[in-house]
Motif scaffolding. Structure first.
Motif, short mmCIF file in Angstrom:
data_model
loop_
_atom_site.label_atom_id
_atom_site.label_comp_id
_atom_site.label_asym_id
_atom_site.label_seq_id
_atom_site.Cartn_x
_atom_site.Cartn_y
_atom_site.Cartn_z
N THR A 124 0.84 -1.19 0.00
CA THR A 124 0.00 0.00 0.00
C THR A 124 0.88 1.24 0.00
O THR A 124 2.02 1.21 0.49
N VAL A 125 0.35 2.32 -0.57
CA VAL A 125 1.09 3.59 -0.60
C VAL A 125 0.12 4.74 -0.31
O VAL A 125 -1.09 4.60 -0.42
N GLY A 126 0.71 5.87 0.05
CA GLY A 126 -0.04 7.12 0.11
C GLY A 126 0.16 7.85 -1.20
O GLY A 126 1.28 7.92 -1.72
N SER A 152 9.91 6.00 2.81
CA SER A 152 10.26 6.63 4.08
C SER A 152 10.45 5.56 5.15
O SER A 152 10.08 4.41 4.97
N LEU A 174 3.67 7.95 10.05
CA LEU A 174 3.40 8.56 8.75
C LEU A 174 4.14 9.90 8.67
O LEU A 174 4.72 10.37 9.65
N GLU A 175 4.12 10.53 7.48
CA GLU A 175 4.89 11.74 7.25
C GLU A 175 4.15 12.97 7.77
O GLU A 175 2.94 12.95 7.97
N VAL A 222 4.18 7.52 -1.56
CA VAL A 222 5.07 7.26 -0.44
C VAL A 222 4.68 5.95 0.25
O VAL A 222 3.50 5.64 0.40
N GLY A 223 5.70 5.18 0.58
CA GLY A 223 5.51 3.91 1.26
C GLY A 223 6.70 3.67 2.17
O GLY A 223 7.55 4.55 2.35
N MET A 224 6.78 2.47 2.74
CA MET A 224 7.83 2.23 3.73
C MET A 224 8.66 0.96 3.50
O MET A 224 9.52 0.65 4.32
N VAL A 262 -3.96 3.78 -0.67
CA VAL A 262 -5.03 3.69 0.33
C VAL A 262 -5.35 5.03 0.99
O VAL A 262 -6.29 5.12 1.77
N ASN A 263 -4.57 6.05 0.71
CA ASN A 263 -4.85 7.37 1.31
C ASN A 263 -4.10 8.44 0.52
O ASN A 263 -3.10 8.15 -0.14
N ALA A 318 -1.48 11.27 0.69
CA ALA A 318 -0.37 11.50 1.63
C ALA A 318 -0.70 12.70 2.53
O ALA A 318 -1.55 13.54 2.19
N LEU A 348 -4.50 4.95 7.83
CA LEU A 348 -4.47 3.91 6.80
C LEU A 348 -5.67 2.98 6.93
O LEU A 348 -6.17 2.45 5.95
N1 HPA Z 1 2.91 7.07 3.97
C1 HPA Z 1 3.78 6.03 4.06
N2 HPA Z 1 3.42 4.79 3.82
C2 HPA Z 1 2.15 4.54 3.48
C3 HPA Z 1 1.20 5.57 3.38
C4 HPA Z 1 1.60 6.90 3.64
O1 HPA Z 1 0.81 7.86 3.58
N3 HPA Z 1 0.03 4.97 3.02
C5 HPA Z 1 0.27 3.64 2.92
N4 HPA Z 1 1.55 3.37 3.18
#
Ligand code: HPA
Length: 252
Positions: free
Chosen positions: A92-94, A168, A173-174, A190-192, A215-216, A218, A230
């Motif tokens: 998943t990422v933002g 990151s 979260l950021e 952005v992801g981790m 999923v969101n 950022a 998330l």
């Molecule tokens: N930031 C970092 N990782 C994520 C995010 C995010 O907003 N959403 C899902 N993974």
């Protein structure tokens, strides 16, 4: 139809994948220690569209491993040992790029690694020796091409066919300011996890690409509540883990 006995594709399931994927999977293809310690979950064998796939959960059963503590090298090694010729990471990422709203899918074509202090290489000491792998294109281009084609065939409505994955450190979260900086520097999402996973995959000579589910938005972008969660954003107004399964069916 019998499972294909030729080399399989490995799939690393991320936060959007319930343990159900593994529970439904049939036999264990790898369990136990690797030269890099224990993987985060056993490798299980399953069949998607009659093709053998090898599944592993990045965060472990019950989502136990935070992004900086995932045993990336053990995971990739275990998949390779079980017969994976290539690995698709699901994560998943933002979303930062306007074309990547929550519910959209993405196949990034580059990354920036802003993690620190992780086990991010298999060449970590005098014992392992030194090797400087090429990482100009961190994701395997042939796998990316096939993933994009599979998304089109699965009629994914919102797909970003590229973009820079900004990794990151997490697990927090950021901040809104961090996201403004990341956007100004070209980050599309952005992801981790994917930067570390892609680097170790390259060192282990395993072709690797990422299929990311946004999923969101950022932090600080388009948010009505001024907070990012998330949990509440996951896949409700777009792709779900079932849709990703459809993409994988087309991919295989
Ligand atoms: N930031 C970092 N990782 C994520 C995010 C995010 O907003 N959403 C899902 N993974």
């Amino acid at each position: 139809m019998a499972a294909d006995s030729r080399a399989a594709v490995g799939i690393i399931g991320g936060s959007s994948f319930s343990d159900g994927w593994l529970e439904k999977a049939s036999s264990e293809a790898f369990f136990g220690e690797t030269p890099y310690g224990l993987p985060s979950s056993p490798v299980r064998e399953a069949e998607i569209s009659g093709r053998r796939v090898l599944l592993l959960l990045r965060h472990g059963l019950g989502h136990r491993f935070p992004p900086h503590a995932v045993p990336y090298a053990a995971n990739l090694w275990a998949l390779k040992k079980a017969g994976a010729e290539a690995v698709i990471g699901l994560a998943t990422v933002g979303g930062i790029n306007e074309a990547l709203p929550p519910g959209a899918l993405c196949v990034p074509d580059d990354l920036v690694d802003r993690t620190w202090g992780r086990e991010s290489t298999i060449y970590s000491s005098a014992k392992t020796g030194v090797r400087h792998v090429d990482f100009t294109r961190p994701f395997d281009e042939e796998l990316r091409r096939r993933l994009i084609l599979a998304c089109r065939r699965a009629r994914v409505s919102r797909l970003l066919e590229g973009g820079v994955y900004w990794c990151s450190q997490g697990p927090r979260l950021e901040t809104a300011a961090e996201i403004r900086v990341i956007r100004a520097l070209g980050g599309a999402m952005v992801g981790m996890t994917a930067a570390t996973e892609a680097a170790v995959a390259r060192e282990l000579d395993v072709p690797y690409a990422l299929l990311a589910l946004c999923v969101n938005w950022a932090a600080g972008l388009h948010s009505s509540s001024d907070k990012v969660s998330l949990e509440v954003c996951g896949g409700e107004n777009g792709c779900s883990s079932e849709d990703i399964r459809c993409v994988l069916e087309q991919f295989l």
